[in-house]
Design a protein around this motif. Structure first.
Motif, mmCIF file in Angstrom:
data_model
loop_
_atom_site.group_PDB
_atom_site.id
_atom_site.type_symbol
_atom_site.label_atom_id
_atom_site.label_comp_id
_atom_site.label_asym_id
_atom_site.label_seq_id
_atom_site.Cartn_x
_atom_site.Cartn_y
_atom_site.Cartn_z
ATOM 1 N N GLY A 15 0.819 -1.210 0.000
ATOM 2 C CA GLY A 15 0.000 0.000 0.000
ATOM 3 C C GLY A 15 0.845 1.249 0.000
ATOM 4 O O GLY A 15 1.872 1.339 -0.680
ATOM 5 N N SER A 16 0.437 2.208 0.798
ATOM 6 C CA SER A 16 1.105 3.503 0.796
ATOM 7 C C SER A 16 2.290 3.560 1.764
ATOM 8 O O SER A 16 2.908 4.607 1.897
ATOM 9 N N ARG A 17 2.630 2.466 2.401
ATOM 10 C CA ARG A 17 3.800 2.444 3.291
ATOM 11 C C ARG A 17 5.047 2.141 2.475
ATOM 12 O O ARG A 17 5.630 1.058 2.541
ATOM 13 N N LYS A 18 5.439 3.143 1.713
ATOM 14 C CA LYS A 18 6.634 3.026 0.893
ATOM 15 C C LYS A 18 7.650 4.043 1.380
ATOM 16 O O LYS A 18 7.299 5.067 1.967
ATOM 17 N N ILE A 19 8.908 3.781 1.114
ATOM 18 C CA ILE A 19 9.979 4.674 1.565
ATOM 19 C C ILE A 19 9.811 6.061 0.955
ATOM 20 O O ILE A 19 10.041 7.071 1.626
ATOM 21 N N SER A 20 9.387 6.130 -0.302
ATOM 22 C CA SER A 20 9.224 7.435 -0.943
ATOM 23 C C SER A 20 8.136 8.259 -0.244
ATOM 24 O O SER A 20 8.293 9.471 -0.074
ATOM 25 N N ASN A 21 7.055 7.613 0.179
ATOM 26 C CA ASN A 21 6.003 8.343 0.898
ATOM 27 C C ASN A 21 6.496 8.842 2.253
ATOM 28 O O ASN A 21 6.165 9.949 2.670
ATOM 29 N N PHE A 22 7.282 8.014 2.951
ATOM 30 C CA PHE A 22 7.862 8.451 4.222
ATOM 31 C C PHE A 22 8.770 9.655 4.002
ATOM 32 O O PHE A 22 8.712 10.631 4.756
ATOM 33 N N CYS A 23 9.608 9.590 2.961
ATOM 34 C CA CYS A 23 10.527 10.703 2.681
ATOM 35 C C CYS A 23 9.755 11.979 2.374
ATOM 36 O O CYS A 23 10.077 13.049 2.909
ATOM 37 N N TRP A 24 8.744 11.891 1.511
ATOM 38 C CA TRP A 24 7.968 13.079 1.164
ATOM 39 C C TRP A 24 7.224 13.634 2.375
ATOM 40 O O TRP A 24 7.125 14.856 2.545
ATOM 41 N N ALA A 25 6.694 12.755 3.223
ATOM 42 C CA ALA A 25 5.973 13.229 4.404
ATOM 43 C C ALA A 25 6.913 13.955 5.367
ATOM 44 O O ALA A 25 6.555 15.003 5.924
ATOM 45 N N ILE A 26 8.125 13.442 5.547
ATOM 46 C CA ILE A 26 9.096 14.089 6.437
ATOM 47 C C ILE A 26 9.551 15.426 5.855
ATOM 48 O O ILE A 26 9.586 16.450 6.561
ATOM 49 N N ILE A 27 9.889 15.443 4.564
ATOM 50 C CA ILE A 27 10.339 16.681 3.920
ATOM 51 C C ILE A 27 9.251 17.740 3.970
ATOM 52 O O ILE A 27 9.504 18.911 4.299
ATOM 53 N N LEU A 28 8.030 17.346 3.669
ATOM 54 C CA LEU A 28 6.913 18.293 3.670
ATOM 55 C C LEU A 28 6.635 18.812 5.076
ATOM 56 O O LEU A 28 6.390 20.005 5.271
ATOM 57 N N THR A 83 -2.492 8.638 5.518
ATOM 58 C CA THR A 83 -2.497 7.647 4.442
ATOM 59 C C THR A 83 -1.483 6.544 4.715
ATOM 60 O O THR A 83 -1.758 5.364 4.502
ATOM 61 N N ILE A 84 -0.317 6.927 5.218
ATOM 62 C CA ILE A 84 0.717 5.949 5.547
ATOM 63 C C ILE A 84 0.275 5.079 6.718
ATOM 64 O O ILE A 84 0.421 3.852 6.690
ATOM 65 N N SER A 85 -0.274 5.688 7.761
ATOM 66 C CA SER A 85 -0.658 4.898 8.941
ATOM 67 C C SER A 85 -1.837 3.967 8.648
ATOM 68 O O SER A 85 -1.900 2.867 9.195
ATOM 69 N N TRP A 86 -2.768 4.379 7.777
ATOM 70 C CA TRP A 86 -3.891 3.509 7.403
ATOM 71 C C TRP A 86 -3.499 2.500 6.329
ATOM 72 O O TRP A 86 -4.255 1.585 6.037
ATOM 73 N N ASN A 87 -2.328 2.683 5.719
ATOM 74 C CA ASN A 87 -1.811 1.821 4.656
ATOM 75 C C ASN A 87 -2.823 1.665 3.524
ATOM 76 O O ASN A 87 -3.160 0.554 3.097
ATOM 77 N N VAL A 88 -3.304 2.792 3.041
ATOM 78 C CA VAL A 88 -4.308 2.819 1.986
ATOM 79 C C VAL A 88 -3.739 2.176 0.721
ATOM 80 O O VAL A 88 -2.614 2.446 0.331
ATOM 81 N N GLY A 89 -4.527 1.323 0.106
ATOM 82 C CA GLY A 89 -4.127 0.659 -1.131
ATOM 83 C C GLY A 89 -3.532 -0.709 -0.940
ATOM 84 O O GLY A 89 -3.317 -1.436 -1.910
ATOM 85 N N SER A 90 -3.242 -1.097 0.295
ATOM 86 C CA SER A 90 -2.677 -2.424 0.506
ATOM 87 C C SER A 90 -3.790 -3.466 0.463
ATOM 88 O O SER A 90 -4.967 -3.151 0.609
ATOM 89 N N GLY A 91 -3.414 -4.691 0.291
ATOM 90 C CA GLY A 91 -4.396 -5.766 0.247
ATOM 91 C C GLY A 91 -3.818 -6.997 -0.414
ATOM 92 O O GLY A 91 -2.618 -7.262 -0.322
#
Length: 184
Positions: A15-28, A83-91
């Motif tokens: 899902g949305s628990r990807k390294i790129s999402n973590f990086c963007w969330a921290i930078i933002l 979005t990261i904590s709910w892991n949207v899109g995983s399944g």
């Protein structure tokens, strides 16, 4: 990641628990926090961040605009973190040849449609389709064509699989489901 036996194939979907999402969330988060602190320091006429003296930034209009950008960035950052904590899109995608059923499950946003579950009969699967888009942002997407319902994507659009890997996955899945492959 996938798991296979003679009659069942289960494909886990990240899902949305990807390294790129973590990086963007921290930078933002850090960038918008900096903007907000600069705006507040210009309002208070104090140096909350030592790199930017508050005397150089007048509250109206620069400090006000920076505060607005900081708040907007914090809202977008909180959306990303949720979005990261709910892991949207995983399944998972489960293909059960013994029972003749395909289950496609995804987690969505909290609410009435948090769990997205599609159950289909294998006899309704028309084909496995590979769609190749060429150009500046070339990509390959794998679809499952369903009679009377259209196509269901089986790979994510941001999944950077090579055409060879997509072809291999499509061939294995088509062989498992005993359906033809179409290329567009």
């Amino acid at each position: 990641m996938s798991w296979r036996s003679e009659h069942i194939w289960i494909e886990l979907i990240a899902g949305s628990r990807k390294i790129s999402n973590f990086c963007w969330a921290i930078i933002l988060f850090l960038g918008s926090l900096g903007f907000l602190l600069i705006g507040i320091s210009s309002y208070l006429d104090r140096n909350l961040i030592s790199l930017f003296p508050s005397q150089q930034i007048i509250f109206f209009p620069q400090g006000l605009v920076m505060s607005f950008y900081g708040l907007a960035g914090l809202f977008i950052s909180s959306y990303l973190w949720c979005t990261i904590s709910w892991n949207v899109g995983s399944g998972y995608d489960r293909f059960d040849r013994k029972e003749g059923i395909v289950c496609i499950f995804r987690w969505g946003f909290p609410g009435k449609n948090r769990r997205i579950l599609l159950r289909l009969f294998m006899k309704d699967i028309q084909s496995i389709r590979i769609e190749v888009k060429e150009g500046f942002y070339a990509r390959c997407v794998l679809y499952m064509e369903i009679r009377g319902q259209g196509a269901i994507p089986l790979t994510r659009t941001d999944e950077n699989l090579t055409p060879r890997e997509i072809e291999q996955k499509a061939a294995e899945l088509a062989y498992f489901l005993r359906v033809p492959i179409e290329v567009f």
